[in-house]
Scaffold this active site. Sequence first.
Site, PDB file in Angstrom:
ATOM      1  N   CYS A  16     -32.554 -37.197  19.770  1.00 58.16           N
ATOM      2  CA  CYS A  16     -31.858 -36.466  20.822  1.00 58.16           C
ATOM      3  C   CYS A  16     -32.703 -36.447  22.098  1.00 58.16           C
ATOM      4  CB  CYS A  16     -31.569 -35.037  20.372  1.00 58.16           C
ATOM      5  SG  CYS A  16     -30.651 -34.082  21.598  1.00 58.16           S
ATOM      6  N   CYS A  47     -35.146 -29.184  23.513  1.00 52.87           N
ATOM      7  CA  CYS A  47     -35.084 -27.817  22.977  1.00 52.87           C
ATOM      8  C   CYS A  47     -36.309 -27.580  22.107  1.00 52.87           C
ATOM      9  CB  CYS A  47     -33.807 -27.628  22.165  1.00 52.87           C
ATOM     10  SG  CYS A  47     -32.301 -27.992  23.086  1.00 52.87           S
ATOM     11  N   CYS A  88     -36.241 -27.476  18.168  1.00 52.62           N
ATOM     12  CA  CYS A  88     -35.478 -28.469  17.415  1.00 52.62           C
ATOM     13  C   CYS A  88     -36.324 -29.659  16.968  1.00 52.62           C
ATOM     14  CB  CYS A  88     -34.301 -28.960  18.253  1.00 52.62           C
ATOM     15  SG  CYS A  88     -33.206 -30.074  17.351  1.00 52.62           S
ATOM     16  N   CYS A 106     -18.533 -28.640   8.782  1.00 53.15           N
ATOM     17  CA  CYS A 106     -19.070 -28.781  10.140  1.00 53.15           C
ATOM     18  C   CYS A 106     -19.938 -30.029  10.222  1.00 53.15           C
ATOM     19  CB  CYS A 106     -19.893 -27.562  10.507  1.00 53.15           C
ATOM     20  SG  CYS A 106     -19.022 -25.994  10.273  1.00 53.15           S
ATOM     21  N   CYS A 153     -15.161 -28.366  11.972  1.00 57.46           N
ATOM     22  CA  CYS A 153     -15.913 -27.963  13.158  1.00 57.46           C
ATOM     23  C   CYS A 153     -16.913 -29.066  13.484  1.00 57.46           C
ATOM     24  CB  CYS A 153     -16.641 -26.645  12.895  1.00 57.46           C
ATOM     25  SG  CYS A 153     -17.667 -26.052  14.259  1.00 57.46           S
ATOM     26  N   CYS A 165     -16.941 -21.715  18.956  1.00 55.36           N
ATOM     27  CA  CYS A 165     -17.983 -21.203  18.063  1.00 55.36           C
ATOM     28  C   CYS A 165     -19.279 -21.240  18.866  1.00 55.36           C
ATOM     29  CB  CYS A 165     -18.076 -22.061  16.813  1.00 55.36           C
ATOM     30  SG  CYS A 165     -19.423 -21.597  15.682  1.00 55.36           S
ATOM     31  N   ARG A 206     -21.282 -15.222  11.911  1.00 56.70           N
ATOM     32  CA  ARG A 206     -21.768 -16.147  10.875  1.00 56.70           C
ATOM     33  C   ARG A 206     -23.271 -15.968  10.653  1.00 56.70           C
ATOM     34  NH1 ARG A 206     -17.549 -19.388   9.576  1.00 56.70           N
ATOM     35  NH2 ARG A 206     -15.901 -19.633  11.138  1.00 56.70           N
TER      36      ARG A 206
END
Length: 424
Positions: A110, A114, A117, A156, A190, A250, A322
Site C-alpha cells: 500500500c 498509516c 499498518c 468483508c 462489505c 461503515c 462492531r
Amino acid sequence: MALLQASRLAQTALAASRVTGSWFARSITNSSVSQQAAAQPLAAEDGPEEPRWLGELGVIRTDWTRDEVTDVYNAPLLDLVYKAATVHRIYNDPSMVQRCTLLSIKTGGCPENCSYCSQSSHWSDETGLKAEKLMDLEPVYEAALRAKESGSTRFCMGAAWRGPSQVGPRQWDRVLEMVRRIRGLGMEVCTTLGMLTPEQARELREAGLTAYNHNLDTSPEYYGKITTTRKYEDRLSTLAAVRDAGISVCAGGIIGLGEEDQDRVGLLLQLATLPEHPESVPINRLVAVKGTPLQDQEAPSGLDLVRCIATARIVMPRTVVRLSAGRLDLSSAEQALAFMAGANSIFDGDKLLTTPNNDRNEDSKMFDLLGLRSRPAFLNYPSGNDSSRDFEAAAAAGASSHSHGSGCCGGGCGSKQQQQQATA
C-alpha cells in the site's frame, strides 16, 4: 366450573396482593420519611440542570456538540454502561450479535503511510510483509463459503490500495465479480478498498454491495500524526460518495494510536454529526505490529474500549457498533461488558487482514456462555442506506437482473424467509 374456580382464585390472589402491597407501601413510606428527616437533602431546584443528552437519551440526533460528547464519555463507567445498555435495548435485541469475516484479497504494497499498518510499503523491509497480487475469484468465493458454513453472515474484503483508481480495469472488474458471487451466496457483502470516486461507488452498488468500510481512524486534529499521504477531507469525500450511491457507510476508528481522550471524543463526534449516522461503527483496539512506527505502542485497556463503545451507543443509538480488532487478549468478562454497553457485532476467524484474531470455536463457547445468538443476514439496518435497509427490494431487483444473465443474488438470499425466522 374450572373457569369459575380460576376466577375466584385470581380474585383471592389480587386481594392478597393489595393487602401485601398496602403494607409494603406503608413500610416504604415510613422508612422514607424517617430517612428524609435524618438526611435533610437539598431541594431539587438547587441541583444542576439536567443536560440535554440525558433528558433526550435514545433520541436520534446529528447535532451533537463536543461538550456533550465529552460529558457522555467522561461519565462514571458503570453509570455510562447502564445508560448505554438502556439505549441499546430501545433499538436492538441485546442477545443478537452479528458474526462477520474479513479477508485480505490484496495484501501489502500500500502506498499510504498509516503508522499503525503493516501493509504500508513505507516500512515493508521492517515488517517483512511482501506485496501480493489481487486474489483470484475462486479462492475468495471458497473462503466466503467456509465463512458462511461457520456462521458468518457478512463477508468483508479488504485490498491494500490507495483506491481502485491505482489499478487496471481487469482487477477492478474482478472485485466487482467477487461482490456479485458472494452476494449470491446469501451473505451480506462489505469491502474496504481505499478512496472511491462517485462512479466506482455506483458500480459497487450495482454489483450488490451491502456496505463500504472507510474508517476515519481518529479525530481530525490527530489525524496528521497518523498519516501524511492523505487528508481527513479525503476520507469524508469517500464517505459522501458511498452515501450518495445508496451504499451503507461503515466507518469507525482505532484507539491506542497515542491519542488523548479528547481525540476519541473528536472521532465519535465526527461520526455522530455526519449527515446520517453510519450503518456500522467498528471500534478497533490497536494491535501493534513489529516494524511499524507504532510497534512499541501500548494497547488500551479493555475498559477503555468499553467506554468508547458505550459512548458510541449513546450518540448513535441505532448504529451497529462492531467490536473489531484487538479482542484476542480480552477476557470473556471484558467482552461481555462491551456487549452490555452496546456492541452487537464481532469479526471472527483466526485473522483480520494480517493480524491474529480470536478462534471461531472460542467465540462459539463465549456466545453460549453469555446467551448470545448470531444475527441472520439481511435483517434491515435502521441506520443503513438503501443497500442494507430494503433487502426485499434489492432481491427483487437482483431477480430481474438474474433473468437477464447477471451474476447477482437473483432473489436467492431468502431475505423474507430469514426475517420471518428471526422475528418468530
